[in-house]
Design a protein around this motif. Structure first.
Motif, PDB file in Angstrom:
ATOM      1  N   ARG A 167       0.831  -1.211   0.000  1.00  0.00           N
ATOM      2  CA  ARG A 167       0.000   0.000   0.000  1.00  0.00           C
ATOM      3  C   ARG A 167       0.863   1.258   0.000  1.00  0.00           C
ATOM      4  N   LEU A 168       1.939   1.206   0.762  1.00  0.00           N
ATOM      5  CA  LEU A 168       2.834   2.359   0.828  1.00  0.00           C
ATOM      6  C   LEU A 168       3.504   2.590  -0.512  1.00  0.00           C
ATOM      7  N   TRP A 169       3.961   1.508  -1.139  1.00  0.00           N
ATOM      8  CA  TRP A 169       4.623   1.640  -2.446  1.00  0.00           C
ATOM      9  C   TRP A 169       3.660   2.247  -3.465  1.00  0.00           C
ATOM     10  N   GLN A 170       2.424   1.778  -3.460  1.00  0.00           N
ATOM     11  CA  GLN A 170       1.435   2.296  -4.402  1.00  0.00           C
ATOM     12  C   GLN A 170       1.169   3.776  -4.151  1.00  0.00           C
ATOM     13  N   MET A 171       1.007   4.136  -2.886  1.00  0.00           N
ATOM     14  CA  MET A 171       0.722   5.524  -2.545  1.00  0.00           C
ATOM     15  C   MET A 171       1.879   6.442  -2.923  1.00  0.00           C
ATOM     16  N   LEU A 172       3.100   6.033  -2.586  1.00  0.00           N
ATOM     17  CA  LEU A 172       4.260   6.873  -2.881  1.00  0.00           C
ATOM     18  C   LEU A 172       4.543   6.942  -4.376  1.00  0.00           C
ATOM     19  N   SER A 173       4.307   5.862  -5.098  1.00  0.00           N
ATOM     20  CA  SER A 173       4.499   5.883  -6.554  1.00  0.00           C
ATOM     21  C   SER A 173       3.624   6.950  -7.188  1.00  0.00           C
ATOM     22  N   ILE A 174       2.373   6.991  -6.752  1.00  0.00           N
ATOM     23  CA  ILE A 174       1.439   7.993  -7.283  1.00  0.00           C
ATOM     24  C   ILE A 174       1.905   9.396  -6.913  1.00  0.00           C
ATOM     25  N   GLN A 175       2.329   9.566  -5.672  1.00  0.00           N
ATOM     26  CA  GLN A 175       2.754  10.892  -5.217  1.00  0.00           C
ATOM     27  C   GLN A 175       3.993  11.380  -5.963  1.00  0.00           C
ATOM     28  N   VAL A 176       4.969  10.478  -6.179  1.00  0.00           N
ATOM     29  CA  VAL A 176       6.189  10.881  -6.894  1.00  0.00           C
ATOM     30  C   VAL A 176       5.871  11.221  -8.345  1.00  0.00           C
ATOM     31  N   CYS A 177       5.042  10.397  -9.003  1.00  0.00           N
ATOM     32  CA  CYS A 177       4.667  10.676 -10.393  1.00  0.00           C
ATOM     33  C   CYS A 177       3.898  12.001 -10.495  1.00  0.00           C
ATOM     34  N   GLN A 178       2.966  12.218  -9.583  1.00  0.00           N
ATOM     35  CA  GLN A 178       2.204  13.468  -9.602  1.00  0.00           C
ATOM     36  C   GLN A 178       3.112  14.664  -9.392  1.00  0.00           C
ATOM     37  N   HIS A 179       4.031  14.540  -8.439  1.00  0.00           N
ATOM     38  CA  HIS A 179       4.927  15.661  -8.146  1.00  0.00           C
ATOM     39  C   HIS A 179       5.856  15.929  -9.322  1.00  0.00           C
ATOM     40  N   ALA A 180       6.405  14.855  -9.914  1.00  0.00           N
ATOM     41  CA  ALA A 180       7.310  15.027 -11.058  1.00  0.00           C
ATOM     42  C   ALA A 180       6.577  15.678 -12.225  1.00  0.00           C
ATOM     43  N   SER A 181       5.298  15.331 -12.420  1.00  0.00           N
ATOM     44  CA  SER A 181       4.539  15.889 -13.544  1.00  0.00           C
ATOM     45  C   SER A 181       4.232  17.368 -13.346  1.00  0.00           C
ATOM     46  N   GLN A 182       4.319  17.856 -12.117  1.00  0.00           N
ATOM     47  CA  GLN A 182       4.020  19.258 -11.843  1.00  0.00           C
ATOM     48  C   GLN A 182       5.263  20.144 -11.864  1.00  0.00           C
ATOM     49  N   LEU A 183       6.440  19.526 -11.888  1.00  0.00           N
ATOM     50  CA  LEU A 183       7.681  20.311 -11.890  1.00  0.00           C
ATOM     51  C   LEU A 183       7.920  20.917 -13.262  1.00  0.00           C
TER      52      LEU A 183
END
Length: 602
Positions: free
Chosen positions: A97-113
């Motif tokens: 669950r943690l891996w899934q949550m963090l994967s989404i957060q990192v992808c979302q953050h990278a897409s906003q940079l």
């Protein structure tokens, strides 16, 4: 200094706990509860073991009391085994669950940079570290913490037993564990530093790995016999990474070997003292059994607890990399009080004294660039390679903001409009468009995923881009997977076919402003001629910008801008610029001469 760094690094532990709570609060609480239980059970089992030995030593035989003690010991053993397995199950669920949550957060953050972020090598290192630590370090930190807690609880129980008999034994064991504490403290920093300084080399090695395993490089790799050279390059960086990590492992390993030898020696000196006490009748055989087990358990669990705390420090340092990645924030932001976009579809843009320099570049692309794109007009932008044509597209669409001057839309600075709404007015085919490994239908629909699919518009976009013939030639039509990365039945398109798909993607967006950056780069002569003839239809009713260095495609534009030296040096129609006999005339005649054609001034 190491202690200060350690305490600073451990400040991220609460953040890791919050992440795990967000990933699965109930699972986290169960893991903690099972950990406490696993810490309490071993001392209890040791005490029941003592009672069993004393009963046997007394010669009372196989009484009901003995079987009650054995049964209680067995139940505790079963409870410990069940708690251990349940803890593993809950930890595995929590980790996923943690891996899934963090994967989404990192992808979302990278897409906003900003794009600017991806043009700095150190930022790629930060992104690599963030991806490397996904779901691993936060979970490991909590496991280190709960395991150290479990071992500390067990130690506390056994220490109470030892204190009841001989308090000085506890002091001796604690002193003997000082080397282990120092080794655990330093090992985290040493390991983290070896990984940290190796990130750039590791990323280069991974780059060469990717080249050797990608379909994009497969043809050149074989035609140029590149594999041996690429492997040598890869090994050059990989060896440096391995040497640093092995050196760190050797240094920390020597420290732990010394600490283990001192600790084990102290334990067995204490055991000798306990054996003497039993031999002289000062304690019972059951007491000796309990104390011997307690001495082993205290040393073993304290050593493991210290090792886990050392790993906790190491993992917290690594987690700091993930934390720092999330600290990066985009510079291009929506305005605090945005202005509504103009309702008119005849959008007019003005560049006013725009200056722009890429991060790390020694020279600016533009210093004082000024020109206008008139509403409803088809404008072409031409110039030699490297003149800055694509940079204008990036500035116009706010992928970058100028460091000097401003860009106006119908008289308003584009930075005053809502960012997402502003970008929505553009339909763009980029020079380096993406070839998605999706179906043909999805490859075009990605242009407007915020809206429901519109089959009529999809067919029309394909027709205008001349991509309909490509779609019809595919074995499953619109449902055909493009590329073979995920489907062996997928179709590999030619460069020109992909160009038509990308053009259809831009047209499907049906935006009032159309930007075509080198749209004929992958087309053959016949397809290029077809696009040239269809150019008026493509741009009808739109403000459009065509960027190209192939000048035979720009004659139908209303205006042609010539970019050179960071400035617009000429502005006019094809006929006007030919009559002028300036830079455009030179570029056009030079290109025409390669086809054996002669150009005369009108």
């Amino acid at each position: 200094m190491p202690m200060q760094k350690g305490l600073a690094a451990l400040r991220v532990v609460p953040k890791a706990l919050r992440l795990l709570r967000d990933a699965g609060a109930s699972h986290l609480y169960v893991v903690f509860a099972l950990t406490i239980l696993q810490g309490l059970l071993p001392p209890a089992m040791g005490y029941f073991g003592k009672l069993i030995v004393d009963h046997l030593a007394s010669g009372r035989g196989a009484t009901a009391g003995l079987w009650a003690l054995v049964g209680a010991e067995g139940l505790l053993a079963v409870a410990l085994a069940v708690a251990f397995q349940l803890s593993n199950i809950y930890q595995a669920v929590l980790r996923e669950r943690l891996w899934q949550m963090l994967s989404i957060q990192v992808c979302q953050h990278a897409s906003q940079l900003d794009l600017d972020f991806f043009e700095v090598p150190q930022n790629y290192d930060a992104l690599t570290k963030a991806n490397r630590e996904l779901g691993f370090r936060p979970m490991m930190m909590v496991l280190n913490l709960v395991t150290a807690l479990q071992q500390t609880i067990s130690v506390a129980g056994f220490v109470l037993v030892i204190l009841a008999f001989q308090p000085l034994l506890v002091v001796a064991i604690l002193i003997a564990l000082v080397p282990a504490a120092l080794a655990a403290r330093d090992s985290g920093h040493i390991t983290f530093t070896s990984y940290d300084v190796s990130t750039a080399d590791g990323r280069r090695a991974a780059y060469f790995d990717g080249l050797m395993m990608s379909d994009g490089a497969a043809k050149e790799l074989r035609l140029f016999d590149l594999a041996p050279w690429l492997l040598a390059q890869r090994q050059q960086y990989a060896v440096r990474v391995i040497k640093r990590r092995l050196r760190a492992a050797w240094v920390t390993g020597k420290s732990f070997v010394t600490a283990a030898a001192v600790s084990a020696g102290a334990q067995y000196l204490a055991l000798a003292f306990v054996a003497y006490q039993a031999a002289t009748g000062r304690i019972t055989l059951g007491d000796f059994t309990l104390l011997a087990a307690a001495l082993v358990a205290v040393r073993h669990n304290l050593s493991l607890a210290l090792a886990n705390l050392g790993e906790l420090l190491e993992n917290s340092l690594f987690f700091s990399d993930l934390d720092r990645f999330f600290d990066f924030s985009p510079k291009i932001r929506p305005p605090a009080t945005p202005r509504p976009l103009p309702s008119s579809e005849e959008y007019q843009f003005v560049f006013e004294n725009v200056g722009f320099t890429y991060t790390g570049a020694s020279r600016p692309v533009f210093e004082s660039l000024s020109f206008e794109l008139r509403g409803g007009e088809a404008t072409a932008l031409v110039g030699v390679n490297g003149a800055g044509k694509t940079t204008i597209v990036k500035l116009l669409t706010r992928l970058y903001d100028p460091q000097q001057g401003r860009i106006l839309l119908n008289g308003v600075d584009i930075r005053e409009f809502p960012l997402e709404q502003y970008r929505a007015i553009f339909g763009v085919i980029l020079q380096d468009f993406v070839r998605y490994h999706l179906t043909a239908r999805e490859n075009i629909l990605v242009a407007k995923v915020s809206a429901n699919p519109d089959d009529r518009r999809l067919e029309e976009a394909a027709r205008l881009a001349k991509a309909d013939s490509v779609i019809k030639s595919l074995p499953m039509g619109w449902g055909t997977m493009l590329g073979r990365q995920f489907d062996e039945q997928g179709q590999a398109l030619s460069g020109g076919q992909w160009q038509r798909i990308a053009l259809a993607r831009a047209l499907y967006r049906d935006a009032p402003v159309l930007i075509l950056d080198e749209p004929t780069a992958g087309l053959d002569a016949e397809a290029e001629a077809e696009l040239f003839l269809a150019y008026r239809e493509l741009t009808r009713g739109k403000t459009s910008l065509l960027i190209t260095h192939r000048l035979n495609t720009v004659r139908m534009a209303d205006r042609i801008l010539v970019l050179e030296g960071g400035k617009i040096v000429e502005d006019g129609s094809h006929q006007e610029l030919l009559r002028k006999g300036g830079r455009y005339y030179e570029l056009f005649t030079a290109q025409a001469s390669t086809y054996g054609a002669e150009v005369t001034k009108p």
